[in-house]
Design an enzyme around this catalytic site. Structure first.
Site, PDB file in Angstrom:
ATOM      1  N   THR A  15      50.645 -22.984 -43.998  1.00  0.00           N
ATOM      2  CA  THR A  15      49.388 -23.738 -43.823  1.00  0.00           C
ATOM      3  C   THR A  15      49.639 -25.029 -43.041  1.00  0.00           C
ATOM      4  OG1 THR A  15      48.663 -22.868 -45.946  1.00  0.00           O
ATOM      5  CG2 THR A  15      47.443 -24.756 -45.087  1.00  0.00           C
ATOM      6  N   VAL A  16      50.548 -25.858 -43.523  1.00  0.00           N
ATOM      7  CA  VAL A  16      50.757 -27.169 -42.890  1.00  0.00           C
ATOM      8  C   VAL A  16      51.526 -27.026 -41.571  1.00  0.00           C
ATOM      9  CG1 VAL A  16      51.623 -29.511 -43.217  1.00  0.00           C
ATOM     10  CG2 VAL A  16      50.738 -28.252 -45.174  1.00  0.00           C
ATOM     11  N   LYS A 107      55.837 -33.533 -51.923  1.00  0.00           N
ATOM     12  CA  LYS A 107      55.788 -34.496 -53.047  1.00  0.00           C
ATOM     13  C   LYS A 107      56.755 -34.108 -54.151  1.00  0.00           C
ATOM     14  CE  LYS A 107      52.369 -31.360 -53.882  1.00  0.00           C
ATOM     15  NZ  LYS A 107      51.312 -30.753 -53.091  1.00  0.00           N
ATOM     16  N   GLU A 131      54.108 -39.540 -45.597  1.00  0.00           N
ATOM     17  CA  GLU A 131      52.695 -39.867 -45.821  1.00  0.00           C
ATOM     18  C   GLU A 131      51.892 -38.699 -46.398  1.00  0.00           C
ATOM     19  OE1 GLU A 131      50.778 -43.021 -44.970  1.00  0.00           O
ATOM     20  OE2 GLU A 131      49.849 -41.790 -46.514  1.00  0.00           O
ATOM     21  N   VAL A 134      51.221 -37.555 -50.489  1.00  0.00           N
ATOM     22  CA  VAL A 134      50.216 -38.063 -51.443  1.00  0.00           C
ATOM     23  C   VAL A 134      48.856 -38.092 -50.762  1.00  0.00           C
ATOM     24  CG1 VAL A 134      49.496 -40.005 -52.895  1.00  0.00           C
ATOM     25  CG2 VAL A 134      51.928 -39.516 -52.594  1.00  0.00           C
ATOM     26  N   GLY A 189      42.432 -22.190 -51.227  1.00  0.00           N
ATOM     27  CA  GLY A 189      43.723 -22.708 -50.734  1.00  0.00           C
ATOM     28  C   GLY A 189      44.042 -24.106 -51.218  1.00  0.00           C
ATOM     29  N   GLU A 192      48.277 -25.065 -55.799  1.00  0.00           N
ATOM     30  CA  GLU A 192      49.675 -24.720 -55.494  1.00  0.00           C
ATOM     31  C   GLU A 192      49.873 -23.229 -55.752  1.00  0.00           C
ATOM     32  OE1 GLU A 192      52.051 -27.256 -54.479  1.00  0.00           O
ATOM     33  OE2 GLU A 192      50.085 -28.157 -54.256  1.00  0.00           O
ATOM     34  N   LYS A 207      52.572 -37.451 -57.493  1.00  0.00           N
ATOM     35  CA  LYS A 207      51.952 -38.346 -56.508  1.00  0.00           C
ATOM     36  C   LYS A 207      51.835 -39.775 -57.048  1.00  0.00           C
ATOM     37  CE  LYS A 207      49.548 -34.425 -54.448  1.00  0.00           C
ATOM     38  NZ  LYS A 207      48.366 -33.559 -54.550  1.00  0.00           N
ATOM     39  N   GLY A 304      44.751 -29.279 -47.277  1.00  0.00           N
ATOM     40  CA  GLY A 304      44.203 -28.486 -46.173  1.00  0.00           C
ATOM     41  C   GLY A 304      45.053 -28.617 -44.929  1.00  0.00           C
TER      42      GLY A 304
HETATM   43  P1  NAP Z   1      53.094 -22.365 -47.190  1.00  0.00           P
HETATM   44  O1  NAP Z   1      51.802 -22.062 -46.555  1.00  0.00           O
HETATM   45  O2  NAP Z   1      53.504 -21.561 -48.367  1.00  0.00           O
HETATM   46  O3  NAP Z   1      54.223 -22.275 -46.067  1.00  0.00           O
HETATM   47  C1  NAP Z   1      55.590 -22.383 -46.347  1.00  0.00           C
HETATM   48  C2  NAP Z   1      56.367 -22.062 -45.084  1.00  0.00           C
HETATM   49  O4  NAP Z   1      57.738 -22.335 -45.322  1.00  0.00           O
HETATM   50  C3  NAP Z   1      56.292 -20.588 -44.647  1.00  0.00           C
HETATM   51  O5  NAP Z   1      56.256 -20.523 -43.256  1.00  0.00           O
HETATM   52  C4  NAP Z   1      57.589 -19.987 -45.181  1.00  0.00           C
HETATM   53  O6  NAP Z   1      58.090 -18.941 -44.375  1.00  0.00           O
HETATM   54  C5  NAP Z   1      58.536 -21.169 -45.068  1.00  0.00           C
HETATM   55  N1  NAP Z   1      59.559 -21.138 -46.084  1.00  0.00           N
HETATM   56  C6  NAP Z   1      59.416 -21.210 -47.420  1.00  0.00           C
HETATM   57  N2  NAP Z   1      60.612 -21.153 -48.033  1.00  0.00           N
HETATM   58  C7  NAP Z   1      61.521 -21.015 -47.056  1.00  0.00           C
HETATM   59  C8  NAP Z   1      62.936 -20.874 -47.039  1.00  0.00           C
HETATM   60  N3  NAP Z   1      63.644 -20.878 -48.171  1.00  0.00           N
HETATM   61  N4  NAP Z   1      63.568 -20.754 -45.859  1.00  0.00           N
HETATM   62  C9  NAP Z   1      62.858 -20.760 -44.716  1.00  0.00           C
HETATM   63  N5  NAP Z   1      61.519 -20.882 -44.657  1.00  0.00           N
HETATM   64  C10 NAP Z   1      60.873 -21.000 -45.816  1.00  0.00           C
HETATM   65  O7  NAP Z   1      53.143 -23.903 -47.675  1.00  0.00           O
HETATM   66  P2  NAP Z   1      52.181 -25.089 -47.214  1.00  0.00           P
HETATM   67  O8  NAP Z   1      50.887 -25.004 -47.965  1.00  0.00           O
HETATM   68  O9  NAP Z   1      52.161 -25.184 -45.748  1.00  0.00           O
HETATM   69  O10 NAP Z   1      52.929 -26.345 -47.859  1.00  0.00           O
HETATM   70  C11 NAP Z   1      54.108 -26.850 -47.277  1.00  0.00           C
HETATM   71  C12 NAP Z   1      54.482 -28.190 -47.930  1.00  0.00           C
HETATM   72  O11 NAP Z   1      53.439 -29.151 -47.724  1.00  0.00           O
HETATM   73  C13 NAP Z   1      54.674 -28.140 -49.443  1.00  0.00           C
HETATM   74  O12 NAP Z   1      55.689 -29.042 -49.810  1.00  0.00           O
HETATM   75  C14 NAP Z   1      53.340 -28.619 -50.002  1.00  0.00           C
HETATM   76  O13 NAP Z   1      53.429 -29.159 -51.294  1.00  0.00           O
HETATM   77  C15 NAP Z   1      52.994 -29.677 -48.970  1.00  0.00           C
HETATM   78  N6  NAP Z   1      51.565 -29.969 -48.880  1.00  0.00           N
HETATM   79  C16 NAP Z   1      50.693 -28.950 -48.649  1.00  0.00           C
HETATM   80  C17 NAP Z   1      49.335 -29.253 -48.559  1.00  0.00           C
HETATM   81  C18 NAP Z   1      48.336 -28.156 -48.289  1.00  0.00           C
HETATM   82  O14 NAP Z   1      47.156 -28.455 -48.193  1.00  0.00           O
HETATM   83  N7  NAP Z   1      48.755 -26.895 -48.127  1.00  0.00           N
HETATM   84  C19 NAP Z   1      48.877 -30.575 -48.701  1.00  0.00           C
HETATM   85  C20 NAP Z   1      49.822 -31.597 -48.905  1.00  0.00           C
HETATM   86  C21 NAP Z   1      51.160 -31.284 -49.003  1.00  0.00           C
HETATM   87  P3  NAP Z   1      57.291 -17.567 -44.126  1.00  0.00           P
HETATM   88  O15 NAP Z   1      56.146 -17.939 -43.232  1.00  0.00           O
HETATM   89  O16 NAP Z   1      58.267 -16.680 -43.484  1.00  0.00           O
HETATM   90  O17 NAP Z   1      56.835 -17.115 -45.480  1.00  0.00           O
HETATM   91  N1  HSE Z   2      47.530 -28.495 -54.920  1.00  0.00           N
HETATM   92  C1  HSE Z   2      47.343 -29.768 -54.315  1.00  0.00           C
HETATM   93  C2  HSE Z   2      45.950 -30.277 -54.693  1.00  0.00           C
HETATM   94  C3  HSE Z   2      47.511 -29.666 -52.815  1.00  0.00           C
HETATM   95  O1  HSE Z   2      45.164 -29.518 -55.294  1.00  0.00           O
HETATM   96  O2  HSE Z   2      45.643 -31.427 -54.427  1.00  0.00           O
HETATM   97  C4  HSE Z   2      47.709 -30.989 -52.127  1.00  0.00           C
HETATM   98  O3  HSE Z   2      48.859 -31.658 -52.555  1.00  0.00           O
END
Ligand code: NAP
Ligand code: HSE
Length: 433
Positions: A15-16, A107, A131, A134, A189, A192, A207, A304
């Protein structure tokens, strides 16, 4: 020699990560103007090379070998958006030790290993920015560290988990059921991968630990945060709190008096007129009180793809600009104060309490005596008959009390003959207008 292209290694393309690439590609002109060099994503680490990723990226950029990024001397900065704990921490540490700057949205890692990683960054004159960890798209860390650098922050209250805010909003405004709305938040989405950390308050705890560490300039660990989630909140709690003029929110609280601090996450009642009460659905907000500035509040999307990626790429701009200016590593400010946590006598708050008591003469005299004996003064009382007059539902809101006195009265109530059951108890913050 001044570089014309700055190279980035991306760890994760979910996603990110896809959002980060999209923003870097779409905002090339602006980034080049700000940094003074073009920005190129050179390699992207994923776990599954065979996954269908559409046409968003040349296949040769993908790798499942971390050394393709960490050992590549041309890569200036590493963006960690893969999530998880130990592996992500190891990769970030190695990157910093190899002289690469790091930006992360993680985080989980920053709440537990933040101080260790910042020290590694400091030692290797590298930058480490986080940044997006949180409140996603709200630039709250920069605000605390830079915008309020001249002030002394004494209190922060944050709605920093979008999933639980979405659930509580739908339960209280639309009367919907917890399980049903949780599934909806997962489908949208916000949650977690394992939503336990959202609903049990752990995500918000991570956070608020990060916010407290930066806001109070002291190393606060996840273990210092007392945590309670939203799973026990009932429709009755929501209805009675609304009737008494309160909105229920999952709030991360960090406050300090002198240099003693308290950090906690719990369902909290705030008056309808409080700035946090109108933060609905998946939105996040952080209320910050500074001695000079007074009350401030920062509001926006907490998660998001593009909101989170915006925060990540803004960090990247700073990191790359620092590198070009030759001032990398100067942004890491290590904590100024030694950690001092408040004890239960020093933690003060109001509380909302809902009990079922026998509807017989003397019940109220008994109850008020117990509060009086524990130095607790009452602000509001509501009584509603139940069970054809055998039991009464009694809701009490206290004035501000110490946690010690409140715990004592809770224990007394649980063992008191006229009390059938203590149904619920919530912290209450803010003054009614
Ligand atoms: P995600 O959609 O699950 O994507 C994770 C990515 O990392 C995928 O591309 C996955 O590969 C790769 N990956 C995971 N484990 C791996 C490993 N061991 N070796 C190599 N590649 C690996 O996660 P996300 O939602 O983007 O979140 C990423 C980070 O941002 C997390 O720390 C999350 O807490 C933080 N975050 C997310 C959001 C949000 O809105 N989603 C908001 C704030 C912070 P594949 O594509 O091959 O599966
Ligand atoms: N699961 C988290 C939330 C994603 O609901 O705020 C962003 O850190």
């Amino acid at each position: 020699m001044v570089k014309e292209v700055m190279n980035v290694g991306l760890l994760g393309f979910g996603t990110v990560g896809t959002g980060v690439l999209e923003i870097i590609e779409q905002h090339q002109d602006k980034l080049a103007h700000q940094i003074g060099a073009a920005v190129k994503v050179k390699k992207v680490l994923v776990s599954d090379l065979d996954k269908d990723r559409g046409n968003v990226l040349h296949a040769e950029k993908l790798t499942d070998r971390i050394d393709d990024i960490l050992q590549d001397d041309e890569i200036d900065a590493v963006v960690e958006v893969m999530g998880g704990m130990e592996l992500a921490r190891d990769y970030m540490k190695q990157a910093l030790e190899n002289g690469k700057h790091v930006v992360t949205a993680n985080k989980d890692v920053m709440a537990v290993y933040g101080s260790e990683l910042l020290e590694t960054a400091n030692k290797h004159s590298a930058d480490l920015f986080y940044e997006a960890s949180v409140a996603g798209g709200i630039p709250i860390l920069r605000t605390i560290v830079e915008g309020l650098a001249s002030d002394r922050i004494t209190k922060m209250m944050g709605i920093v988990n979008g999933t639980t805010n979405y659930i509580l909003t739908k339960m209280s405004k639309e009367g919907r059921l917890y399980e049903e709305v949780l599934k909806e938040a997962q489908a949208l989405g916000y949650a977690e991968a394992d939503p336990t950390s959202d609903v049990e308050g752990l995500d918000a705890a991570r956070k608020i630990a990060i916010l407290g560490t930066l806001g109070f300039s002291m190393n606060l660990d996840l273990d210092d945060v007392s945590v309670e989630g939203i799973t026990k909140i009932t429709s009755e709690d929501l209805a009675y709190s609304k009737q008494l003029g309160y909105t229920m929110k999952l709030v991360g609280i960090a406050n300090r008096v002198d240099n003693k601090v308290e950090v906690s996450v719990q369902p909290t009642l705030v008056p309808h007129s409080h700035p946090l009460a109108s933060v609905d659905d998946e939105f996040n907000a952080v209320y910050v009180y500074g001695e000079a500035v007074g009350e401030t509040m920062f509001y926006g999307p907490g998660a998001g793809k593009l909101p989170t990626a915006t925060a990540v790429v803004s960090d990247l701009v700073e990191v790359l600009k620092n590198k070009r200016l030759g001032v990398s590593g100067n942004s890491v400010v290590l904590p100024q104060h030694k950690k001092q946590l408040k004890n239960k006598d020093e933690i003060r708050s109001k509380y909302f309490l809902r009990i079922h008591a026998k509807d017989i003469p003397g019940t109220f005299a008994n109850l008020t005596a117990m509060f009086h004996e524990n130095n607790i003064s009452l602000e509001k009382i509501l009584q509603v008959p139940l069970n054809e007059g055998k039991l009464a539902e009694i809701i009490i809101v206290t004035h501000e009390v110490s946690r010690t006195d409140y715990d004592n009265v809770l224990e007394r109530l649980q063992n008191e003959d006229v009390v059938a059951e203590v149904k619920s108890s919530y912290r209450t913050e803010g003054e009614m207008n």
